[in-house]
Scaffold this motif. Structure first.
Motif, short mmCIF file in Angstrom:
data_model
loop_
_atom_site.label_atom_id
_atom_site.label_comp_id
_atom_site.label_asym_id
_atom_site.label_seq_id
_atom_site.Cartn_x
_atom_site.Cartn_y
_atom_site.Cartn_z
N LEU A 205 26.40 4.64 -10.50
CA LEU A 205 25.70 6.05 -11.67
C LEU A 205 26.41 7.56 -11.07
CD1 LEU A 205 22.55 5.18 -9.46
CD2 LEU A 205 22.84 4.56 -11.38
N SER A 206 26.44 8.48 -11.99
CA SER A 206 26.83 9.94 -11.65
C SER A 206 25.70 10.08 -11.36
CB SER A 206 26.16 10.26 -13.64
OG SER A 206 25.35 10.33 -13.59
N GLN A 207 26.59 11.48 -10.78
CA GLN A 207 25.79 12.44 -9.95
C GLN A 207 24.55 12.65 -10.26
OE1 GLN A 207 27.54 16.72 -9.56
NE2 GLN A 207 26.17 17.38 -8.85
N ALA A 208 23.85 13.21 -11.50
CA ALA A 208 22.74 13.42 -12.20
C ALA A 208 21.79 11.92 -11.47
CB ALA A 208 22.95 13.53 -13.57
N GLN A 209 22.61 11.00 -12.28
CA GLN A 209 21.74 9.25 -11.84
C GLN A 209 21.40 9.56 -10.59
OE1 GLN A 209 24.61 6.94 -13.75
NE2 GLN A 209 22.62 6.36 -15.82
N GLN A 210 22.24 9.59 -9.83
CA GLN A 210 22.01 9.51 -8.28
C GLN A 210 20.97 10.35 -7.98
OE1 GLN A 210 23.86 6.73 -6.36
NE2 GLN A 210 21.75 7.01 -5.71
#
Length: 548
Positions: A205-210
Motif C-alpha cells: 500500500l502507498s502511504q495514503a492507502q496504509q
C-alpha cells in the motif's frame, strides 16, 4: 415461463424488463414499466408452486397455519395483515432442520415465492421455531423496503386472499409485497463458520492507502462509522482488504454494497483471489448465488431489501451514486441489513456538498486520499467546443472534432470510451461511428448483452465503446482515453464528470490519459468538475503524495 421454480426476479431479468426507480430524474425508454411489472406479477403468481396458493392463514393453537395445509372448508381464514401475530415458537433443538433452507434464509427476509422449498417443509420449520412470519405491510409501511409514501401503494383484487389487497409499488421489481404476503426470516442457528480465513494478498500500500487501511481496521474494532473520501483510482478496494480480514477473523459477516452490477462483477474475482477459503456470494439481478450463504456478500444495493439485521461490517461503495443517493428506500435497506452494533464504511470520490460540510466541521469521521496509488496526478479534462452536436446527429454527421478524436484513437490502436447523455443520442450516433469503423459498439443499462460487451472491453477485444453514464463508475481499463459528447447536458453533473475523468490514467504502467468534454457551451458543473480535480491534485502535491 418454463421452470416452475423460477422467481419473479429471475423472470423479469430474463425478460429484460427495465427497472423503475421512483423519484429520480433519469430517463428510461419504457414509461409503462410499472404496469408491465404489476401485470407480470399477477400472471406469474398463478403459475408458481406456492404462488398459486391462497395466502390466507388460520390461527390454530397459537400457530399460523396456511390455508393449503388445512382441511377444505376451514373457517376463520384471514390474510396475515388482519391477524395479531402469536409470539415466536420456542426453538426445538432436536428438530432435524434443513441445511439448505438455513443457508438460503439466514439473515434474509424473503417471500414464500422466493424459497425453492415445499410449503409443508417450511411450515414444519415454523412449528419448531426455526422460521418466523412477519407481515409484509403493517401500519402503512412496507416492511421490506420501508416505503411509507401513499402514492407508492396501490390496491387490487387479489387472487390469493380473495379480497382487495394493498401492495407496495416501490419494491415490486423484487417481487410483490402485499397485505397478504408474509415475509419469512430464519430464527435457528447460523451456518457453521469457515474453517479458516486465508488472506492471500502480498501487495504494498502507498502511504495514503496504509493510513486509510489502518482507519478502516480501527473502525471495525470499535464498531464505528467511517467515510473514505478517495479520488478515482486511489486503490479503494485494496484499502478495504485488512479491514475485511479483521472482521472475518472475528467470525463476522461482511457486506460490500455497490450501486451497479458492473462493480460487483469486477470486485468478485478480486476478492475471491484474496479470501480463497471464505464463502463469498455475489448478488445482483439474475445472480446464481441468490440461494447461497456467504460470510462475505457482494451485493447491489437493491438486493439488500432482502436482508435484515445480519451484517457486522457494511461497506457501501460510491455512496453518492445513482440510485443509492436518490432513493431513501435503498438507504433504509442498508440500515435494515446491518446489525445494531456494527461498522459502516462509506466510500466515495465525489461526496455531495452536505457530506463535505460534515467532514469540514468534524461531525463526520473521515479520511481523505487526494492521490492515486501510483503517485501520478489525475488527468485534467480539456474543454472542446463541438458546435450543435444534436443538429449534427440529426443530419447523420458526427461532430467533426469528435470524429477526428475518434480517428486518432483508432490510428493509435488505443481504447476509448465515448459517453453520451442519452440512449436515444447514442443509438442515433452508433451507425455513424460504425461507418468509421464497423467494430465500434455501444452499451447501456438495458442492453441484454451489457455484461458481455463490458467484458470484451476489459479483455481489449473492443477498441472503442459508446456508452451512457452506466460506465462512469466501476470499470477499470489500464490504458484508455475518455470523451464526453454533450458535456453541457443536465445528466453530466460535477460528480458524473469527475467520475468519467477518473476512468483515464488508472494504471501505474499508463498513468496518463486524454479526457475531453465536447460541449455546445460550458456549464457550472463542467467548471466545478475541473476545479475538483485541480484541488485534489494540488492537495496531493502539498502532502507529497505524487511525483512529478
Amino acid at each position: 415461463m418454463g421452470d416452475p421454480h423460477i422467481t419473479l426476479v429471475d423472470f423479469l431479468c430474463q425478460a429484460q424488463y427495465p427497472i423503475f426507480v421512483p423519484g429520480t430524474n433519469r430517463s428510461f425508454r419504457a414509461r409503462n414499466k410499472l404496469a408491465i411489472l404489476c401485470q407480470a406479477q399477477t400472471k406469474f403468481s398463478s403459475k408458481q408452486p406456492k404462488g398459486g396458493l391462497h395466502l390466507r392463514f388460520k390461527l390454530q393453537n397459537n400457530l399460523l397455519v396456511p390455508e393449503h395445509l388445512l382441511k377444505k372448508g376451514s373457517l376463520n381464514l384471514q390474510k396475515i395483515s388482519n391477524i395479531e401475530l402469536p409470539p415466536p415458537v420456542p426453538l426445538n433443538s432436536k428438530f432435524p432442520y434443513s441445511i439448505k433452507l438455513q443457508s438460503c434464509l439466514t439473515g434474509r427476509s424473503l417471500l414464500l415465492d422466493e424459497l425453492p422449498f415445499e410449503l409443508k417443509m417450511i411450515h414444519d420449520h415454523y412449528t419448531n421455531g426455526y422460521i418466523t412470519y412477519q407481515k409484509g405491510i403493517e401500519n402503512h409501511q412496507c416492511k421490506r423496503c420501508g416505503n411509507t409514501k401513499k402514492h407508492l401503494f396501490a390496491s387490487f383484487q387479489c387472487f390469493r386472499c380473495k379480497e382487495p389487497c394493498i401492495y407496495c409499488r416501490n419494491c415490486i421489481m423484487m417481487g410483490r409485497v402485499s397485505e397478504c404476503t408474509p415475509l419469512l426470516t430464519w430464527a435457528g442457528p447460523s451456518p457453521a463458520a469457515d474453517a479458516q480465513t486465508v488472506f492471500n494478498w502480498h501487495g504494498t500500500l502507498s502511504q495514503a492507502q496504509q493510513e486509510a487501511s489502518d482507519r478502516v481496521v480501527e473502525a471495525v474494532r470499535k464498531k464505528d462509522d467511517l467515510l473514505v473520501w478517495a479520488v478515482c483510482g486511489a486503490g479503494k478496494t485494496e484499502i478495504l482488504f485488512e479491514g475485511i480480514y479483521e472482521a472475518l477473523e472475528q467470525n463476522k459477516r461482511v457486506c460490500i454494497a455497490a450501486p451497479r452490477t458492473d462493480v460487483i462483477l469486477e470486485l468478485s474475482p478480486r476478492l475471491q483471489r484474496v479470501f480463497q477459503q471464505t464463502s463469498i456470494t455475489s448478488l445482483y439481478g439474475g445472480s446464481e448465488d441468490r440461494h447461497h450463504y456467504g460470510r462475505l456478500v457482494l451485493s447491489t444495493t437493491h438486493q439488500l431489501y432482502r436482508y435484515e439485521n445480519i451484517f457486522d461490517l457494511m461497506i457501501i461503495d460510491e455512496v453518492d451514486a445513482f440510485p443509492y443517493s436518490y432513493d431513501s428506500s435503498l438507504q433504509f435497506a442498508v440500515n435494515k441489513a446491518r446489525k445494531t452494533e456494527s461498522t459502516v464504511v462509506r466510500l466515495t470520490a465525489t461526496p455531495d456538498s452536505r457530506t463535505q460540510k460534515l467532514c469540514s466541521s468534524g461531525k463526520q469521521h473521515h479520511i481523505r486520499i487526494p492521490a492515486r496509488y501510483h503517485r501520478h496526478p489525475i488527468p485534467a479534462p480539456r474543454f472542446e467546443w463541438c458546435g450543435n452536436w444534436k443538429k449534427a446527429l440529426e443530419k447523420n454527421r458526427i461532430p467533426s472534432r469528435l470524429k477526428k478524436w475518434t480517428s486518432q484513437r483508432l490510428h493509435q490502436n488505443k481504447q476509448a470510451l465515448i459517453f453520451f447523455p442519452s440512449v436515444q443520442a447514442m443509438d442515433k450516433a452508433l451507425p455513424l461511428f460504425q461507418e468509421v469503423n464497423p467494430v465500434i459498439e455501444s452499451v447501456h443499462a438495458e442492453d441484454p448483452c451489457r455484461k458481455e460487451k463490458v467484458q470484451k472491453l476489459r479483455d481489449n477485444e473492443t477498441q472503442i465503446l459508446l456508452t451512457t453514464t452506466i460506465l462512469e463508475r466501476g470499470v477499470t481499463i489500464p490504458d484508455i482515453d475518455v470523451a464526453v459528447l454533450g458535456a453541457e447536458e443536465q445528466i453530466f453533473t460535477e460528480s458524473a464528470l469527475v467520475q468519467i475523468a477518473g476512468r483515464a490514467g488508472r494504471s501505474a504502467d499508463y498513468p496518463k490519459g486524454d479526457v475531453v468534454y465536447f460541449h455546445y457551451g460550458r456549464t457550472r458543473e463542467m467548471i466545478h468538475a475541473l476545479l475538483h480535480i485541480f484541488m485534489m491534485n494540488r492537495e496531493a502535491r502539498k502532502r507529497g503524495l505524487i511525483d512529478e
